[in-house]
Design an enzyme around this catalytic site. Structure first.
Site, PDB file in Angstrom:
ATOM      1  N   CYS A  56      -6.409  -5.541  18.185  1.00  0.00           N
ATOM      2  CA  CYS A  56      -5.647  -6.051  16.676  1.00  0.00           C
ATOM      3  C   CYS A  56      -7.265  -6.298  15.913  1.00  0.00           C
ATOM      4  O   CYS A  56      -7.148  -5.742  14.991  1.00  0.00           O
ATOM      5  CB  CYS A  56      -5.255  -7.323  17.062  1.00  0.00           C
ATOM      6  SG  CYS A  56      -4.689  -8.006  15.446  1.00  0.00           S
ATOM      7  N   CYS A 105      -5.099  -3.790  13.789  1.00  0.00           N
ATOM      8  CA  CYS A 105      -4.358  -4.401  12.658  1.00  0.00           C
ATOM      9  C   CYS A 105      -5.519  -4.995  11.693  1.00  0.00           C
ATOM     10  O   CYS A 105      -5.351  -4.497  10.291  1.00  0.00           O
ATOM     11  CB  CYS A 105      -3.819  -5.745  13.149  1.00  0.00           C
ATOM     12  SG  CYS A 105      -2.856  -5.674  14.554  1.00  0.00           S
ATOM     13  N   LYS A 137      -7.602  -2.034   9.965  1.00  0.00           N
ATOM     14  CA  LYS A 137      -6.529  -1.113   9.154  1.00  0.00           C
ATOM     15  C   LYS A 137      -6.218  -1.680   7.875  1.00  0.00           C
ATOM     16  O   LYS A 137      -6.070  -1.263   6.888  1.00  0.00           O
ATOM     17  CB  LYS A 137      -5.340  -0.844  10.232  1.00  0.00           C
ATOM     18  CG  LYS A 137      -3.978  -0.202   9.619  1.00  0.00           C
ATOM     19  CD  LYS A 137      -3.205  -0.980   8.813  1.00  0.00           C
ATOM     20  CE  LYS A 137      -2.604  -2.134   9.565  1.00  0.00           C
ATOM     21  NZ  LYS A 137      -1.568  -1.624  10.523  1.00  0.00           N
ATOM     22  N   TYR A 181       4.511   3.832  12.830  1.00  0.00           N
ATOM     23  CA  TYR A 181       3.407   3.004  12.275  1.00  0.00           C
ATOM     24  C   TYR A 181       2.336   3.609  11.779  1.00  0.00           C
ATOM     25  O   TYR A 181       1.856   3.638  10.568  1.00  0.00           O
ATOM     26  CB  TYR A 181       3.176   1.623  13.028  1.00  0.00           C
ATOM     27  CG  TYR A 181       4.316   0.690  13.274  1.00  0.00           C
ATOM     28  CD1 TYR A 181       4.154  -0.583  12.744  1.00  0.00           C
ATOM     29  CD2 TYR A 181       5.111   0.899  14.384  1.00  0.00           C
ATOM     30  CE1 TYR A 181       4.932  -1.465  12.797  1.00  0.00           C
ATOM     31  CE2 TYR A 181       6.183   0.094  14.711  1.00  0.00           C
ATOM     32  CZ  TYR A 181       6.119  -1.095  13.857  1.00  0.00           C
ATOM     33  OH  TYR A 181       6.979  -2.281  14.155  1.00  0.00           O
ATOM     34  N   GLU A 200       0.699   4.719   8.174  1.00  0.00           N
ATOM     35  CA  GLU A 200      -0.439   3.734   7.763  1.00  0.00           C
ATOM     36  C   GLU A 200      -1.489   4.617   7.257  1.00  0.00           C
ATOM     37  O   GLU A 200      -2.182   4.539   6.024  1.00  0.00           O
ATOM     38  CB  GLU A 200      -0.444   2.832   8.581  1.00  0.00           C
ATOM     39  CG  GLU A 200       0.738   1.713   8.522  1.00  0.00           C
ATOM     40  CD  GLU A 200       0.419   0.501   9.683  1.00  0.00           C
ATOM     41  OE1 GLU A 200       1.279  -0.446   9.488  1.00  0.00           O
ATOM     42  OE2 GLU A 200      -0.600   0.373  10.497  1.00  0.00           O
ATOM     43  N   HIS A 236      12.066 -17.187 -10.198  1.00  0.00           N
ATOM     44  CA  HIS A 236      12.025 -16.095 -11.164  1.00  0.00           C
ATOM     45  C   HIS A 236      10.588 -15.968 -12.029  1.00  0.00           C
ATOM     46  O   HIS A 236      10.162 -17.084 -12.046  1.00  0.00           O
ATOM     47  CB  HIS A 236      13.195 -16.403 -12.089  1.00  0.00           C
ATOM     48  CG  HIS A 236      13.168 -15.455 -12.869  1.00  0.00           C
ATOM     49  ND1 HIS A 236      13.897 -14.388 -12.928  1.00  0.00           N
ATOM     50  CD2 HIS A 236      12.993 -15.387 -14.565  1.00  0.00           C
ATOM     51  CE1 HIS A 236      14.008 -13.773 -13.913  1.00  0.00           C
ATOM     52  NE2 HIS A 236      13.314 -14.354 -14.922  1.00  0.00           N
ATOM     53  N   GLU A 278      13.390 -12.923  -5.464  1.00  0.00           N
ATOM     54  CA  GLU A 278      14.652 -13.319  -5.660  1.00  0.00           C
ATOM     55  C   GLU A 278      15.895 -12.607  -5.648  1.00  0.00           C
ATOM     56  O   GLU A 278      17.166 -13.103  -5.490  1.00  0.00           O
ATOM     57  CB  GLU A 278      14.733 -13.911  -7.058  1.00  0.00           C
ATOM     58  CG  GLU A 278      14.771 -12.939  -8.508  1.00  0.00           C
ATOM     59  CD  GLU A 278      14.557 -13.511  -9.531  1.00  0.00           C
ATOM     60  OE1 GLU A 278      15.283 -14.475  -9.817  1.00  0.00           O
ATOM     61  OE2 GLU A 278      13.842 -13.259 -10.387  1.00  0.00           O
TER      62      GLU A 278
HETATM   63  P1  NDP Z   1       4.812   4.851  17.398  1.00  0.00           P
HETATM   64  O1  NDP Z   1       5.512   4.542  18.673  1.00  0.00           O
HETATM   65  O2  NDP Z   1       5.255   3.898  16.336  1.00  0.00           O
HETATM   66  O3  NDP Z   1       5.181   6.292  16.622  1.00  0.00           O
HETATM   67  C1  NDP Z   1       4.916   7.249  17.673  1.00  0.00           C
HETATM   68  C2  NDP Z   1       4.960   8.675  16.677  1.00  0.00           C
HETATM   69  O4  NDP Z   1       4.658   9.614  17.401  1.00  0.00           O
HETATM   70  C3  NDP Z   1       6.585   8.874  16.538  1.00  0.00           C
HETATM   71  O5  NDP Z   1       6.748   9.209  15.317  1.00  0.00           O
HETATM   72  C4  NDP Z   1       7.082   9.737  17.628  1.00  0.00           C
HETATM   73  O6  NDP Z   1       8.110  10.612  17.328  1.00  0.00           O
HETATM   74  C5  NDP Z   1       5.621  10.745  17.350  1.00  0.00           C
HETATM   75  N1  NDP Z   1       5.535  11.555  18.835  1.00  0.00           N
HETATM   76  C6  NDP Z   1       5.459  10.997  20.255  1.00  0.00           C
HETATM   77  N2  NDP Z   1       4.953  11.696  21.137  1.00  0.00           N
HETATM   78  C7  NDP Z   1       5.127  13.112  20.260  1.00  0.00           C
HETATM   79  C8  NDP Z   1       5.024  14.393  20.564  1.00  0.00           C
HETATM   80  N3  NDP Z   1       4.569  14.801  21.940  1.00  0.00           N
HETATM   81  N4  NDP Z   1       4.871  15.277  19.570  1.00  0.00           N
HETATM   82  C9  NDP Z   1       5.169  15.023  18.275  1.00  0.00           C
HETATM   83  N5  NDP Z   1       5.311  13.619  17.970  1.00  0.00           N
HETATM   84  C10 NDP Z   1       5.067  12.726  18.925  1.00  0.00           C
HETATM   85  O7  NDP Z   1       3.488   4.814  17.590  1.00  0.00           O
HETATM   86  P2  NDP Z   1       2.011   4.528  16.722  1.00  0.00           P
HETATM   87  O8  NDP Z   1       1.054   5.407  17.639  1.00  0.00           O
HETATM   88  O9  NDP Z   1       2.318   4.769  15.424  1.00  0.00           O
HETATM   89  O10 NDP Z   1       1.765   3.067  17.012  1.00  0.00           O
HETATM   90  C11 NDP Z   1       1.711   2.507  18.518  1.00  0.00           C
HETATM   91  C12 NDP Z   1       2.374   1.284  18.184  1.00  0.00           C
HETATM   92  O11 NDP Z   1       1.494   0.221  17.908  1.00  0.00           O
HETATM   93  C13 NDP Z   1       3.534   0.891  17.652  1.00  0.00           C
HETATM   94  O12 NDP Z   1       4.692   0.887  18.257  1.00  0.00           O
HETATM   95  C14 NDP Z   1       3.565  -0.563  17.072  1.00  0.00           C
HETATM   96  O13 NDP Z   1       3.956  -1.244  18.343  1.00  0.00           O
HETATM   97  C15 NDP Z   1       2.065  -1.002  17.155  1.00  0.00           C
HETATM   98  N6  NDP Z   1       1.478  -0.926  15.681  1.00  0.00           N
HETATM   99  C16 NDP Z   1       2.051  -1.931  14.970  1.00  0.00           C
HETATM  100  C17 NDP Z   1       1.604  -1.988  13.658  1.00  0.00           C
HETATM  101  C18 NDP Z   1       2.076  -3.047  12.897  1.00  0.00           C
HETATM  102  O14 NDP Z   1       2.536  -4.043  13.043  1.00  0.00           O
HETATM  103  N7  NDP Z   1       2.047  -2.726  11.410  1.00  0.00           N
HETATM  104  C19 NDP Z   1       0.614  -0.957  13.104  1.00  0.00           C
HETATM  105  C20 NDP Z   1       0.051  -0.005  14.090  1.00  0.00           C
HETATM  106  C21 NDP Z   1       0.537   0.224  15.286  1.00  0.00           C
HETATM  107  P3  NDP Z   1       9.421  10.273  17.471  1.00  0.00           P
HETATM  108  O15 NDP Z   1       9.743   9.013  16.530  1.00  0.00           O
HETATM  109  O16 NDP Z   1      10.183  11.541  17.311  1.00  0.00           O
HETATM  110  O17 NDP Z   1       9.637  10.052  18.814  1.00  0.00           O
END
Ligand code: NDP
Length: 496
Positions: free
Chosen positions: A70, A75, A78, A210, A214, A469, A474
């Site tokens: 983080c 976080c 980012k 995410y 982002e 407001h 709101e």
């Molecule tokens: P996520 O799990 O959020 O998303 C992974 C993405 O990758 C999904 O869209 C998934 O598609 C896709 N994916 C996975 N495997 C493949 C594949 N083999 N081929 C193509 N696409 C694929 O992971 P992130 O890496 O974005 O983030 C990891 C974690 O970190 C998050 O889940 C969250 O918990 C945390 N995080 C939180 C943040 C916040 O609070 N703002 C910011 C960044 C990270 P599909 O949906 O189709 O499975």
């Protein structure tokens, strides 16, 4: 190997069973969950050691650092980049508010990068001080478990230290996953994306979660051309469908090229950059390809299977409701357990662990009403159930209230970008089951809504709250007309 029996000249402690230990608690991993658990346990009188790889401020990729993902490569950096990127749109909007800006506005990536690195260094120092002020002994090295009450720390010079501990806490987080396609070594993950030497001119971002959304927003906001490639119809699977559609529309509106239902099949280096080929036969040229395709628990190098700690098929450490593994002296919190992978959740799990083990107050983390946000530009934030989840889980009817509007600021700036809000309500009890919003300040607004939902607020209580407001917030207390009434999926079917 000499076992260090005395730490800083202190005497060994005796466990309840009469066994002596160097520490009451040894934590492996000084990220959000580990540091919280260590500090709180120490404040309850425990003698605590913690280990973490040292942070290298020059190359912040793929090494440790007190503060964890983080703070060092998640976080915090980012969000700094999101702030930086948001100025792009804000400066455009400012013109209609009377600001005379020269035609060309320059953005200095290296300057922002240095500011970000300075801030991360500062926070890394603060986290170290938090530990030492709490009386926690920090070991800079890689830890592994060698027995139910034994850990080994390998320092950077190769020296191995071995300690006994009454309790061991695994808090090693997660790491980015790479796609297994030809040329995958040409791509980067979010670790490197936070410290790129140059701002990409053309980035291809793979994934719809995410991190993908982002970083697409960050780079586009800074002026890069961005292609976002994801395999579903909409990004952000798991969030409310209406919100996902609005995020997609906004990303496109900000100039990001969306490639839904698309996978990358190959990457090759050419003289013009990296060529990314999609399964539709499209060729995208980029100077940076980012894999944002999920993260996996960091459990591999800990020797856990050898001591009998059970892992699930994703490599996550299996724990009970109190974060205890199948080995009674070994516990785990945070992303390594793959429960709800968010920093504040790891903090909650670390707190509950310390209360349970060292305060004599058994506490289970409560995963209900955890708010979360995707820091796209503009952001998405939610708490509670999406409409789809509410319908899936409900026995009775669900009432859906939505509001889609042009934020006041946009009426002057001319930006064509709507804000959308939603409340999902149980028709029988009037309880608000979920709230979501896409629009400026959504995360700041949602934290307060989360308190209301945690208290069990009803729609009538939302409606009787006086609005603030003029604000977008709101709208959450003025959504009087029902958008739709939906039958819960578990509603008993009648023969009528
Ligand atoms: P996520 O799990 O959020 O998303 C992974 C993405 O990758 C999904 O869209 C998934 O598609 C896709 N994916 C996975 N495997 C493949 C594949 N083999 N081929 C193509 N696409 C694929 O992971 P992130 O890496 O974005 O983030 C990891 C974690 O970190 C998050 O889940 C969250 O918990 C945390 N995080 C939180 C943040 C916040 O609070 N703002 C910011 C960044 C990270 P599909 O949906 O189709 O499975």
């Amino acid at each position: 190997m000499a076992r260090k029996m005395l730490i800083d000249g202190e005497l060994e402690k005796l466990g309840e069973d009469g066994k002596s230990f160097d520490f009451d608690l040894f934590v492996i991993g000084a990220g959000s969950g580990g540091v919280r658990a260590a500090r709180f346990s120490a404040s309850f009188g425990a003698k605590v050691g913690i280990c973490e790889l040292p942070y290298d401020p020059i190359s912040s990729e793929k090494v440790g650092g007190v503060g964890g993902t983080c703070v060092i490569r998640g976080c915090v950096p980012k969000k700094i980049l999101v702030y930086g990127a948001s100025y792009g749109g804000d400066l455009e909007d400012a013109r209609n508010f009377g600001w005379e800006l020269s035609e060309k506005i320059d953005f200095n990536w290296k300057k922002l990068l240095q500011k970000k690195t300075d801030e991360i260094n500062r926070l890394n120092g603060i986290y170290k001080r938090l530990l030492s002020n709490a009386g926690v002994k920090l070991f800079e090295g890689e830890g592994k478990v060698v027995g139910p009450n034994e850990v080994e720390v390998t320092q950077l010079d190769g020296t191995k230290l071995s300690y006994s501990a009454k309790h061991i806490l695994i808090a090693t987080g997660s790491r980015a996953q790479r796609l297994n396609i030809p040329g995958q070594e040409l791509a980067i993950t979010s670790d490197e994306a936070l410290s790129l030497e140059e701002l990409p001119k053309h980035a291809v971002v793979v994934g719809g979660g995410y991190i993908a959304v982002e970083f697409a927003s960050i780079w586009r906001g800074m002026g890069s051309t961005v292609d976002l490639v994801f395999r579903k119809e909409l990004p952000l699977r798991g969030f409310d469908d209406e919100m996902r559609a609005m995020v997609a529309r906004n990303l496109e509106g900000r100039g990001i090229n969306l490639h839904p239902r698309t996978n990358l099949t190959q990457l090759t280096r050419t003289e013009h950059g990296i060529k990314a080929v999609t399964d539709h036969g499209e060729e995208l040229m980029a100077d940076v390809v980012l894999f944002a395709t999920g993260r996996a628990p960091n459990s591999k190098r800990l020797n856990l299977e050898a001591v009998g700690v059970e892992l699930d098929k994703t490599g996550a450490v299996k724990v009970d409701e109190y974060s205890r593994t199948n080995i009674p002296s070994i516990w785990a919190v945070g992303d390594v357990t793959n429960r709800m992978n968010l920093t504040p959740v790891a903090l909650m799990e670390g707190t509950c662990f310390a209360n349970t083990v060292f305060k004599g107050q058994p506490s289970k983390p409560d995963y209900s009403h955890v708010p979360c946000a995707v820091f796209s530009i503009p952001p998405l934030s939610v708490v509670g159930l999406s409409e789809e989840q509410a319908v899936e889980e409900a026995n009775g009817d669900i009432l859906v209230f939505t509001s889609t509007f042009n934020p006041m600021k946009n009426t002057i700036s001319g930006r064509q970008e709507k804000t959308v809000m939603k409340l999902v309500v149980d028709a029988e009890t009037d309880k608000v089951l979920g709230a979501s919003m896409v629009g400026p300040d959504a995360p700041e607004i949602m934290q307060g809504i989360a308190v209301a939902l945690k208290c069990g607020a009803t729609k009538a209580q939302f409606d009787s709250t006086v609005g603030l407001h003029p604000s977008s917030a709101e709208e959450f207390v003025t959504m009087r007309s029902l958008t739709r009434r939906v039958a819960g999926a578990r509603k008993p079917k009648t023969n009528l």
